[in-house]
Design a protein around this motif. Structure first.
Motif, PDB file in Angstrom:
ATOM      1  N   SER A   1       0.643  -1.046   0.123  1.00  0.00           N
ATOM      2  CA  SER A   1      -0.038  -0.178   0.148  1.00  0.00           C
ATOM      3  C   SER A   1       0.710   1.263   0.017  1.00  0.00           C
ATOM      4  O   SER A   1       0.546   2.212  -0.595  1.00  0.00           O
ATOM      5  N   TYR A   2       1.867   1.243   0.591  1.00  0.00           N
ATOM      6  CA  TYR A   2       2.945   2.350   0.774  1.00  0.00           C
ATOM      7  C   TYR A   2       3.246   2.758  -0.675  1.00  0.00           C
ATOM      8  O   TYR A   2       3.768   4.253  -0.965  1.00  0.00           O
ATOM      9  N   ALA A   3       3.395   1.824  -1.627  1.00  0.00           N
ATOM     10  CA  ALA A   3       3.877   2.091  -2.859  1.00  0.00           C
ATOM     11  C   ALA A   3       3.083   2.755  -3.923  1.00  0.00           C
ATOM     12  O   ALA A   3       3.093   2.789  -5.158  1.00  0.00           O
ATOM     13  N   ASN A   4       1.484   2.955  -3.111  1.00  0.00           N
ATOM     14  CA  ASN A   4       0.454   3.607  -3.866  1.00  0.00           C
ATOM     15  C   ASN A   4       0.127   2.689  -4.960  1.00  0.00           C
ATOM     16  O   ASN A   4       0.006   3.101  -6.279  1.00  0.00           O
ATOM     17  N   ILE A   5       0.014   1.271  -4.888  1.00  0.00           N
ATOM     18  CA  ILE A   5      -0.171   0.369  -5.761  1.00  0.00           C
ATOM     19  C   ILE A   5      -1.579   0.607  -6.319  1.00  0.00           C
ATOM     20  O   ILE A   5      -1.773  -0.041  -7.659  1.00  0.00           O
ATOM     21  N   ASP A   6      -2.652   1.037  -5.653  1.00  0.00           N
ATOM     22  CA  ASP A   6      -3.902   1.078  -6.324  1.00  0.00           C
ATOM     23  C   ASP A   6      -3.875   2.177  -7.336  1.00  0.00           C
ATOM     24  O   ASP A   6      -4.641   1.962  -8.612  1.00  0.00           O
ATOM     25  N   GLN A   7      -2.853   3.172  -7.459  1.00  0.00           N
ATOM     26  CA  GLN A   7      -2.847   3.988  -8.529  1.00  0.00           C
ATOM     27  C   GLN A   7      -2.140   3.397  -9.982  1.00  0.00           C
ATOM     28  O   GLN A   7      -2.426   3.662 -10.865  1.00  0.00           O
ATOM     29  N   ILE A   8      -0.891   2.476  -9.620  1.00  0.00           N
ATOM     30  CA  ILE A   8      -0.441   1.929 -10.504  1.00  0.00           C
ATOM     31  C   ILE A   8      -1.526   0.724 -11.174  1.00  0.00           C
ATOM     32  O   ILE A   8      -1.525   0.633 -12.529  1.00  0.00           O
ATOM     33  N   ILE A   9      -2.349   0.184 -10.364  1.00  0.00           N
ATOM     34  CA  ILE A   9      -3.469  -0.641 -11.040  1.00  0.00           C
ATOM     35  C   ILE A   9      -4.311   0.247 -12.183  1.00  0.00           C
ATOM     36  O   ILE A   9      -4.699  -0.202 -13.131  1.00  0.00           O
ATOM     37  N   LYS A  10      -4.734   1.327 -11.681  1.00  0.00           N
ATOM     38  CA  LYS A  10      -5.539   2.347 -12.738  1.00  0.00           C
ATOM     39  C   LYS A  10      -4.746   2.672 -13.815  1.00  0.00           C
ATOM     40  O   LYS A  10      -5.334   2.529 -14.936  1.00  0.00           O
ATOM     41  N   CYS A  11      -3.236   2.766 -13.622  1.00  0.00           N
ATOM     42  CA  CYS A  11      -2.595   3.137 -14.833  1.00  0.00           C
ATOM     43  C   CYS A  11      -2.784   2.139 -15.657  1.00  0.00           C
ATOM     44  O   CYS A  11      -2.798   2.099 -17.034  1.00  0.00           O
ATOM     45  N   VAL A  12      -2.492   0.704 -15.244  1.00  0.00           N
ATOM     46  CA  VAL A  12      -2.426  -0.420 -15.884  1.00  0.00           C
ATOM     47  C   VAL A  12      -3.861  -0.604 -16.879  1.00  0.00           C
ATOM     48  O   VAL A  12      -3.959  -1.008 -18.178  1.00  0.00           O
ATOM     49  N   SER A  13      -4.947  -0.237 -16.109  1.00  0.00           N
ATOM     50  CA  SER A  13      -6.323  -0.655 -16.590  1.00  0.00           C
ATOM     51  C   SER A  13      -6.730   0.412 -17.849  1.00  0.00           C
ATOM     52  O   SER A  13      -7.181   0.193 -18.790  1.00  0.00           O
ATOM     53  N   GLU A  14      -5.715   1.577 -17.762  1.00  0.00           N
ATOM     54  CA  GLU A  14      -5.974   2.712 -18.813  1.00  0.00           C
ATOM     55  C   GLU A  14      -5.350   2.326 -20.129  1.00  0.00           C
ATOM     56  O   GLU A  14      -5.680   2.507 -21.165  1.00  0.00           O
ATOM     57  N   VAL A  15      -4.278   1.659 -20.070  1.00  0.00           N
ATOM     58  CA  VAL A  15      -3.192   1.510 -21.171  1.00  0.00           C
ATOM     59  C   VAL A  15      -3.537   0.068 -21.858  1.00  0.00           C
ATOM     60  O   VAL A  15      -2.919  -0.267 -22.790  1.00  0.00           O
ATOM     61  N   SER A  16      -4.167  -0.868 -20.958  1.00  0.00           N
ATOM     62  CA  SER A  16      -4.484  -2.151 -21.289  1.00  0.00           C
ATOM     63  C   SER A  16      -5.501  -2.338 -22.464  1.00  0.00           C
ATOM     64  O   SER A  16      -6.324  -1.399 -22.386  1.00  0.00           O
TER      65      SER A  16
END
Length: 258
Positions: free
Chosen positions: A243-258
């Motif tokens: 969670s400290y790595a802001n993994i939620d935001q990373i998942i959102k980025c992946v969903s936008e480019v996939s």
């Protein structure tokens, strides 16, 4: 990697005087006496031997501010800290520094191994002008890194901690005093983001922080991603799935480019 290059600059000194750049060893010339033929001034004939001076080259000893100890995990395991340690040590050597590597990976195997690594840290502090410690937020922060900091202070050395323990952004408030002292008493603590720096301060871990962002050469990933149908979008994440790595935001980025 900008972080490594910047640590390279920070490490260029012994803590007691400013770093003046990487100077080549000077060649000094002294003289040694050798036998040579003596010639008569009257007849021009050789009449014996006489000492004469010939120059002899010698190299000066490497100055203390060109000796750097890197105290870090060097393997046999693999991982980001190991790669950082190897690259950093290699860059120092390429710049002409004498590098002493102290492998923290050998600690904990047995009592003798733990004792020997502390001996190596002592010898590194005694013989090096700068100590560079690659550190995380685990037990080694107080068990190994704190002794390195204390020995560095005892011998008047510069001690730089390259801190890559991201979990500290959630856990540092509950740290014991020894972990906090390891960072506080060092000459500089290198962290990758202002967010980590402010988080550590808010949790009561005061130190001389230097923010050096991590950078990545993305060119190789672009080349791999290119195909017959044109370039593809690529998301790079060099973070743990925490969670400290802001993994939620990373998942959102992946969903936008996939």
């Amino acid at each position: 990697m900008n972080d490594i290059c910047s640590i390279h600059v920070l490490a260029g000194g012994n803590g007691r005087r400013p770093f003046r750049g990487c100077q080549e060893d000077e060649d000094h010339t002294d003289f040694t006496l050798v036998k040579g033929d003596r010639i008569s001034e009257r007849t021009g004939e050789m009449i014996g031997e006489t000492p004469r001076a010939e120059p002899r080259k010698r190299r000066t000893r490497i100055s203390m501010n060109r000796k750097i100890a890197v105290i870090a995990p060097f393997g046999p395991q693999i991982g980001g800290m190991v790669e950082l340690a190897r690259i950093l040590a290699s860059m120092f050597e390429d710049a002409g520094f004498q590098v002493l590597k102290v492998n923290k990976s050998t600690v904990g195997r047995n009592i003798l191994g733990s004792f020997m690594i502390h001996v190596r840290i002592f010898l590194a502090a005694l013989s090096s002008g700068t100590l560079v410690v690659i550190s995380g937020s685990g037990k080694s922060l107080w068990a190994l890194d704190l002794p390195a900091v204390l020995l560095g202070r005892l011998f008047g050395r510069r001690v730089i901690i390259d801190f890559v323990g991201g979990a500290a952004m959630e856990e540092a408030r509950s740290w014991g005093r020894l972990k906090k002292k390891a960072l506080k008493w060092s000459s500089s603590v290198v962290v990758p983001t202002n967010k980590m720096k402010e988080s550590m301060k808010l949790q009561g871990v005061d130190a001389c922080y230097k923010v050096i962002p991590h950078t990545v050469d993305v060119g190789i990933f672009r080349r791999v991603a290119r195909g017959d149908k044109g370039p593809k979008k690529v998301v790079l994440s060099a973070k743990n799935m925490e969670s400290y790595a802001n993994i939620d935001q990373i998942i959102k980025c992946v969903s936008e480019v996939s």
